[in-house]
Every structure is written in C-alpha cells, then in structure tokens.
Design a protein around this motif. Structure first.
Motif, short mmCIF file in Angstrom:
data_model
loop_
_atom_site.label_atom_id
_atom_site.label_comp_id
_atom_site.label_asym_id
_atom_site.label_seq_id
_atom_site.Cartn_x
_atom_site.Cartn_y
_atom_site.Cartn_z
N ILE A 228 16.40 15.65 33.89
CA ILE A 228 16.11 15.34 32.49
C ILE A 228 16.82 14.04 32.09
O ILE A 228 18.05 13.93 32.17
CB ILE A 228 16.60 16.48 31.57
N PRO A 229 16.05 13.03 31.66
CA PRO A 229 16.66 11.76 31.24
C PRO A 229 17.20 11.86 29.82
O PRO A 229 16.95 12.83 29.10
CB PRO A 229 15.48 10.78 31.32
N ARG A 230 17.92 10.84 29.42
CA ARG A 230 18.58 10.86 28.11
C ARG A 230 17.59 10.99 26.97
O ARG A 230 17.87 11.68 25.97
CB ARG A 230 19.41 9.58 27.95
N HIS A 231 16.42 10.37 27.09
CA HIS A 231 15.50 10.39 25.95
C HIS A 231 14.82 11.75 25.76
O HIS A 231 14.13 11.97 24.76
CB HIS A 231 14.43 9.29 26.09
N LEU A 232 15.03 12.68 26.70
CA LEU A 232 14.47 14.03 26.54
C LEU A 232 15.56 15.06 26.23
O LEU A 232 15.31 16.26 26.27
CB LEU A 232 13.71 14.44 27.80
N ASN A 233 16.75 14.59 25.91
CA ASN A 233 17.83 15.51 25.55
C ASN A 233 17.45 16.29 24.29
O ASN A 233 16.90 15.75 23.34
CB ASN A 233 19.12 14.72 25.29
N ASP A 234 17.73 17.60 24.30
CA ASP A 234 17.49 18.48 23.15
C ASP A 234 16.01 18.63 22.83
O ASP A 234 15.62 18.85 21.68
CB ASP A 234 18.24 17.98 21.92
N VAL A 235 15.16 18.54 23.87
CA VAL A 235 13.71 18.73 23.72
C VAL A 235 13.33 20.06 24.38
O VAL A 235 13.96 20.49 25.35
CB VAL A 235 12.95 17.57 24.40
N THR B 238 6.16 15.82 29.72
CA THR B 238 6.49 14.39 29.67
C THR B 238 6.89 13.87 31.04
O THR B 238 6.47 12.78 31.46
CB THR B 238 7.62 14.14 28.66
N LEU B 239 7.70 14.64 31.77
CA LEU B 239 8.14 14.21 33.09
C LEU B 239 6.97 14.12 34.07
O LEU B 239 6.91 13.19 34.89
CB LEU B 239 9.20 15.18 33.63
N LEU B 240 6.05 15.07 33.98
CA LEU B 240 4.87 15.00 34.85
C LEU B 240 4.06 13.74 34.56
O LEU B 240 3.55 13.09 35.47
CB LEU B 240 4.00 16.25 34.66
N LEU C 217 15.91 24.55 25.00
CA LEU C 217 16.18 23.13 24.79
C LEU C 217 16.98 22.58 25.97
O LEU C 217 18.06 23.07 26.28
CB LEU C 217 16.95 22.91 23.48
N VAL C 218 16.43 21.57 26.61
CA VAL C 218 17.08 20.98 27.77
C VAL C 218 18.12 19.95 27.34
O VAL C 218 18.11 19.48 26.20
CB VAL C 218 16.06 20.31 28.71
N ALA C 219 19.00 19.61 28.27
CA ALA C 219 20.03 18.60 28.02
C ALA C 219 19.95 17.53 29.10
O ALA C 219 19.41 17.77 30.19
CB ALA C 219 21.41 19.25 28.00
N THR C 220 20.47 16.37 28.79
CA THR C 220 20.49 15.28 29.76
C THR C 220 21.15 15.74 31.07
O THR C 220 22.17 16.42 31.04
CB THR C 220 21.28 14.08 29.20
N HIS C 221 20.51 15.40 32.18
CA HIS C 221 20.97 15.73 33.53
C HIS C 221 20.64 17.16 33.95
O HIS C 221 20.97 17.55 35.08
CB HIS C 221 22.47 15.47 33.72
N ASP C 222 20.01 17.97 33.08
CA ASP C 222 19.49 19.25 33.55
C ASP C 222 18.48 18.98 34.67
O ASP C 222 17.81 17.94 34.67
CB ASP C 222 18.81 20.02 32.42
N VAL C 223 18.35 19.92 35.58
CA VAL C 223 17.47 19.73 36.73
C VAL C 223 16.31 20.73 36.68
O VAL C 223 16.53 21.95 36.60
CB VAL C 223 18.23 19.89 38.06
#
Length: 240
Positions: free
Chosen positions: A12-19, A27-29, A65-71
């Motif tokens: 998870i990149p920074r711009h998707l934090n808390d999404v 979005t990642l796909l 809700l995901v966080a930055t660097h979640d895998v």
C-alpha cells in the motif's frame, strides 16, 4: 507451480493510506497490473469476503482501512476468467440426478468434485457439467460462471445440491437459503470422543487468517474481525 498459483504481493503506497481495502485493491490493480483493471469492485469484494485476498496475511472485511506499507497478497489465478462453456469433459464426474422437474434439479455430488472454477487449470466442475447437459441454464442466476447454482458444497463434501432451471426458481430458492428456511443435515466423522449424546455448537466462525480454504471457530482469536454466527445442533451416532 502454474502461473495461476503465483502469489502476487502489492504494498500500500502513501496515497492510499486510510482507504478501504476493496477500493485500494482496485486502484492497485489499475496502477500496477493493468491487465486486471477491468474486474469489477464486486469481484474484489467477494474475494475479500472469501479470504482469497489477504492484508498482512489475514482475511479482512471489504471496509477495512489500510495503512501505508500494508501488504496485499493473492494468487494470480483468482482473477482469471474460466471458460465453463468450453469443451471440458465431465462424463466421469461424480454427479447424479436424483430429481428433476421444470423448475429445478436435485443433484447428488460426490466428494472431490469442485463446484466451479476459482482460477487455475481448467477442470470438470459442477458448473461445467450443468452447462454441458443443460446449456440453457447458463442464462439462469446472477453469474454465468455459476449457472443456476444457489448454494454450494465444499469440494471434499458429498451431498445434495439444488440447481434452479429458471430465474424465477433461482430467486425463490435463493430467498429460502438467505432466510435459512432450508434445513441442512450433515454426517461427519469426528476424531476423539463426544461426551454428550446430543447438543449444539453456538460459536463464531470465519476463515482462518492466512488460510484460503480453512475455517475455524475461536472467538478469542478473532476478536475485532467480522466473524459469522454458526449454530449447529448435533447428535452422536455409533462410535468406531
């Protein structure tokens, strides 16, 4: 290992934090794997609910809700579109028609028979068997990959399946299963000894974190997740 078994890992990149995780995966796909970007959010949601898409090795609900660097991890094959209308020989599949009328079929499914393709190499399934013998049923139901199928049995579970032959029957049967007005009985071989002749198990049931096909009951371990109620009455039969 086939290409379908390849484990995909996305961070998870920074711009998707808390999404929300379902939105983040979509979005990642789109950003990282454009060949998969045409899949609907509903398909991603289903894979999350069924534990095929994991976050940090655990099954999470779509609204998590995901966080930055979640895998995020999943097998590549879950996004493959199997072709159940193709020539997949199923004459030796352990399926037998127990009853049939104009509205539905009742099938006897043997152990080891998979309900439908879920990625991987093409193989005979209940779905391909239905389409092969009843082509019109490909138009019955909400998903052409599950023609007329309103409920399922695990691959290693034998038993009775009801398959709708019309959309009216599909809606009626689906409603019955959703309202739990259908009684289900199973015979299971249990390791160990049950002290009581009968009783009930009323606990929390959900997919084992990190396991795609295993479910477990453990209310303490799964605290804070989204388990489902699983109430089962049992009667002990002769011991072996």
């Amino acid at each position: 290992m086939t290409q379908s078994d390849t484990l995909i890992t996305l961070e998870i990149p920074r711009h998707l934090n808390d999404v929300r995780v379902d939105s983040a995966v979509a979005t990642l796909l789109n950003e990282k794997m454009p060949e998969m970007r045409d899949f609907s959010r509903s398909l991603i949601t289903r894979h999350l609910k069924e534990g095929r898409i994991l976050c940090n090795g655990k099954a999470v609900p779509p609204r998590f809700l995901v966080a930055t660097h979640d895998v995020i991890t999943f097998q590549a094959g879950i996004f493959e579109e199997p072709n159940i209308s193709g020539p997949i020989p199923s004459q030796n599949l352990a399926l037998k028609v127990l009853f049939e009328n104009d509205d539905f079929l009742v099938l006897d499914k043997g152990a080891g028979v998979q309900m439908h393709m879920a990625g991987g190499e093409p193989r005979p399934t209940v779905a391909s068997w239905i389409v092969e013998r009843y082509p019109a049923l490909a138009q019955v139901g909400e998903n052409p990959l599950r023609p007329g199928i309103v409920h399922r049995l695990d691959r290693d579970t034998s038993g009775v399946l009801v398959v709708a032959k019309t959309n009216e029957a599909f809606s009626a049967l689906k409603h019955s299963f959703q309202e739990r007005s259908v009684s289900k009985k199973y015979v299971a071989l249990v390791y160990g000894h049950l002290k009581e002749l009968s009783g009930s198990v009323d606990a929390l049931l959900m997919r084992e974190p990190g396991e795609l096909r295993r479910r477990a009951v453990d209310p303490h371990r799964f605290s804070g997740t989204l388990p489902g109620n699983a109430r089962t009455a049992y009667t002990r039969v002769p011991r072996f």
